[in-house]
Design an enzyme around this catalytic site. Structure first.
Site, PDB file in Angstrom:
ATOM      1  N   ARG A 118      72.777  69.399 -11.001  1.00 52.21           N
ATOM      2  CA  ARG A 118      73.203  70.403 -11.971  1.00 52.21           C
ATOM      3  C   ARG A 118      74.567  70.944 -11.559  1.00 52.21           C
ATOM      4  O   ARG A 118      74.796  71.270 -10.387  1.00 52.21           O
ATOM      5  CB  ARG A 118      72.186  71.556 -12.053  1.00 52.21           C
ATOM      6  CG  ARG A 118      70.916  71.208 -12.815  1.00 52.21           C
ATOM      7  CD  ARG A 118      71.192  71.060 -14.294  1.00 52.21           C
ATOM      8  NE  ARG A 118      70.000  70.737 -15.073  1.00 52.21           N
ATOM      9  CZ  ARG A 118      69.618  69.507 -15.404  1.00 52.21           C
ATOM     10  NH1 ARG A 118      70.333  68.482 -14.986  1.00 52.21           N
ATOM     11  NH2 ARG A 118      68.544  69.310 -16.140  1.00 52.21           N
TER      12      ARG A 118
ATOM     13  N   ASP B 288      78.648  63.821 -10.945  1.00 51.59           N
ATOM     14  CA  ASP B 288      78.228  63.395 -12.283  1.00 51.59           C
ATOM     15  C   ASP B 288      78.039  64.611 -13.172  1.00 51.59           C
ATOM     16  O   ASP B 288      77.904  64.477 -14.386  1.00 51.59           O
ATOM     17  CB  ASP B 288      76.931  62.598 -12.196  1.00 51.59           C
ATOM     18  CG  ASP B 288      76.507  62.028 -13.538  1.00 51.59           C
ATOM     19  OD1 ASP B 288      77.346  61.358 -14.182  1.00 51.59           O
ATOM     20  OD2 ASP B 288      75.351  62.245 -13.948  1.00 51.59           O
TER      21      ASP B 288
ATOM     22  N   GLU C 168      80.369  72.449 -18.087  1.00 47.48           N
ATOM     23  CA  GLU C 168      80.563  71.213 -18.826  1.00 47.48           C
ATOM     24  C   GLU C 168      79.889  71.237 -20.206  1.00 47.48           C
ATOM     25  O   GLU C 168      79.999  70.290 -20.976  1.00 47.48           O
ATOM     26  CB  GLU C 168      79.992  70.029 -18.040  1.00 47.48           C
ATOM     27  CG  GLU C 168      78.479  70.072 -17.898  1.00 47.48           C
ATOM     28  CD  GLU C 168      77.889  68.901 -17.132  1.00 47.48           C
ATOM     29  OE1 GLU C 168      78.672  68.103 -16.569  1.00 47.48           O
ATOM     30  OE2 GLU C 168      76.656  68.790 -17.099  1.00 47.48           O
TER      31      GLU C 168
ATOM     32  N   HIS D   8      78.012  62.809 -16.739  1.00 44.79           N
ATOM     33  CA  HIS D   8      76.613  63.263 -16.761  1.00 44.79           C
ATOM     34  C   HIS D   8      75.714  62.124 -17.257  1.00 44.79           C
ATOM     35  O   HIS D   8      75.041  62.240 -18.277  1.00 44.79           O
ATOM     36  CB  HIS D   8      76.454  64.493 -17.661  1.00 44.79           C
ATOM     37  CG  HIS D   8      75.195  65.263 -17.380  1.00 44.79           C
ATOM     38  ND1 HIS D   8      75.158  66.634 -17.308  1.00 44.79           N
ATOM     39  CD2 HIS D   8      73.921  64.866 -17.157  1.00 44.79           C
ATOM     40  CE1 HIS D   8      73.925  67.048 -17.065  1.00 44.79           C
ATOM     41  NE2 HIS D   8      73.158  65.981 -16.967  1.00 44.79           N
TER      42      HIS D   8
END
Length: 334
Positions: free
Chosen positions: A239, A263, A268, A300
């Site tokens: 996260r 990632d 975001e 992500h």
């Protein structure tokens, strides 16, 4: 299954193209109507939903006090999130408004594999190597990497994914340290559990596999980074809010952080999974950080495999049906 379940309708929000076939199969299998929308569920949309239905969302639909109250008004008492994380749902508000909530689950292999890939990309300076080969530069200066067998890896969080990461890393011969409030006895022969500060001091690589709670928000910050080894590699496939993006940037600028494999990144939410080629300033913090040669940033997608997508949709629907029938499920949150 009860007659009421056969007749019920489920609204699915944030539906991607790759999920649609799975939803169609679930609709046919359980004889229920599933109405799909690519949009997020918002407070403006809830009053337009049919009463006595159910809702499935992903991580960009925020369910707080206002949304929970509106769902109760519509007699929508069942909500699933097709994600493992559920920090976008206020569970207290949901419980106060008599809404049953469940999350999803999928095999941890995909994210674990992706984590290992991120570690190796950082250690072998692949981003810089890729840039060079694209302009016909095959020189080796500055590209010397390190081998995992010589390094210590700190795994923060040993739930399903962190445990799988530990098991996969054990084959590389590296020393494994771990931190979790609840120690996993199945890892007794593979990791050494330590306090966080000890891991910060000893680990060459730190990989995050914690859920995002108030207690873990910004756990990677200026203070914790200062405790880490000079040149530490930090990996985050969990996260974004676990790390303070400004602290990460300062760590990269000062070279206290040797490489980042991320990632996910804080803030975001407005850009995730969107094509923003003509809007490079949609998130300036992210745009600045990712331009460094030792920062590998992806969209992500650690979770994004065919197996995981299928599992997320299946749990998103069966979780609702199980809650309606009062079946015990480990995925029910409230």
């Amino acid at each position: 299954m009860t007659k009421g379940v056969f007749l019920m309708k489920i609204y699915a929000f944030e539906v991607r193209e790759d999920e649609k076939d799975c939803f169609h199969l679930m609709s046919a299998k359980y004889h229920i109507e599933i109405e799909c929308s690519s949009a997020c569920l918002t407070s403006e949309k809830i009053p337009l939903l049919e009463k006595c239905t159910a809702v499935s969302i992903l991580g960009q639909s925020n369910i707080g006090e206002t949304e929970a109250a509106l769902l109760e008004t519509q007699n929508i008492n069942y909500l699933s999130t097709r994600s493992i994380g559920y920090n976008h749902i206020d569970l207290k508000a949901a419980k106060d408004h008599h809404i049953h909530v469940c999350n999803s689950s999928y095999a941890p292999n995909g994210v674990a594999d992706y984590t290992i890939m991120m570690i190796l990309l950082c250690l072998r300076k692949y981003k810089q190597a890729l840039w060079r080969t694209q302009c016909n530069d095959f020189s080796l200066d500055g590209l010397q990497g390190r081998e995992l067998k010589d390094l210590t890896v700190g795994i923060l969080g040993t739930g399903k994914i962190g445990t799988m990461v530990a098991k996969e890393l054990s084959g590389f011969g590296c020393r494994l340290l771990a931190y979790d409030i609840h120690k996993n006895p199945t890892l007794a022969d593979q990791v050494t559990y330590m306090p966080l500060d000890e891991i910060y001091h000893q680990a060459d690589i730190i990989t995050l596999h914690m859920p995002l709670f108030e207690s873990t928000y910004h756990m990677i910050n200026d203070d914790s980074i200062a405790k880490m080894k000079k040149g530490v590699v930090i990996i985050n496939c969990a996260r974004g809010g676990l790390s303070d993006v400004h602290a990460l940037t300062r760590g990269i600028e000062s070279e206290q952080i040797g490489a980042l494999g991320i990632d996910v990144l804080e803030n975001e939410e407005d850009i995730i999974h969107k094509n923003l080629k003509t809007d490079i300033f949609a998130n300036r913090d992210m745009a600045y950080l990712r331009q460094f040669k030792n920062v590998v940033h992806t969209q992500h997608m650690a979770f994004y495999t065919d197996s995981a997508v299928k599992s997320m949709v299946e749990h998103g629907i069966t979780g609702i049906l199980d809650m309606i029938q009062n079946k015990e499920t480990s995925l029910q949150l409230c």
